[in-house]
Design a protein around this motif. Sequence first.
Motif, mmCIF file in Angstrom:
data_model
loop_
_atom_site.group_PDB
_atom_site.id
_atom_site.type_symbol
_atom_site.label_atom_id
_atom_site.label_comp_id
_atom_site.label_asym_id
_atom_site.label_seq_id
_atom_site.Cartn_x
_atom_site.Cartn_y
_atom_site.Cartn_z
ATOM 1 N N MET A 1 11.957 23.129 31.624
ATOM 2 C CA MET A 1 12.612 21.871 31.368
ATOM 3 C C MET A 1 13.041 21.273 32.707
ATOM 4 N N TYR A 3 15.266 18.578 34.886
ATOM 5 C CA TYR A 3 16.523 17.833 34.850
ATOM 6 C C TYR A 3 16.729 17.087 36.153
ATOM 7 N N HIS A 84 19.148 23.887 29.099
ATOM 8 C CA HIS A 84 20.209 22.943 29.462
ATOM 9 C C HIS A 84 21.390 23.699 30.071
ATOM 10 N N GLN A 113 18.256 15.400 31.170
ATOM 11 C CA GLN A 113 16.899 15.925 31.056
ATOM 12 C C GLN A 113 15.901 14.825 31.343
#
Length: 120
Positions: A1, A3, A84, A113
């Motif tokens: 992910m 960010y 996260h 994100q």
Amino acid sequence: MRYITFVKMAEGLEDPPLALQEAMAKEMDQAIAEGTLLEAGGLSGMRDSTEIRLRSGTITQVDGPYAEGKEVAGGYAITEVRSHEEAVEGARRVLELHQQYWPGWEGSVEIRQMFTAPGQ
């Protein structure tokens, strides 16, 4: 992910103390080596900024500084992490370094994100 984080603070602060700069460099070098930090840097002040706005069907350009701006983004980082929570923990570490090496500094880190277009 992926960010992006923004370190936000009051406009017009002096340069960060050398000890903070050195601690941040060490932290960033470690994150780069681990593969979690993809890019980071500082941002110019609002006096050097331009905002393009679309309101009521009209595009306008407004040059900084902006009277309504109390807190501005002074730096950013792009990270690649597993969750996260991991992004939040990295941002917390940035604030802990500011707390330790820049007494009296106040600010925040915004964590968002990032999404890419399909096929990228």
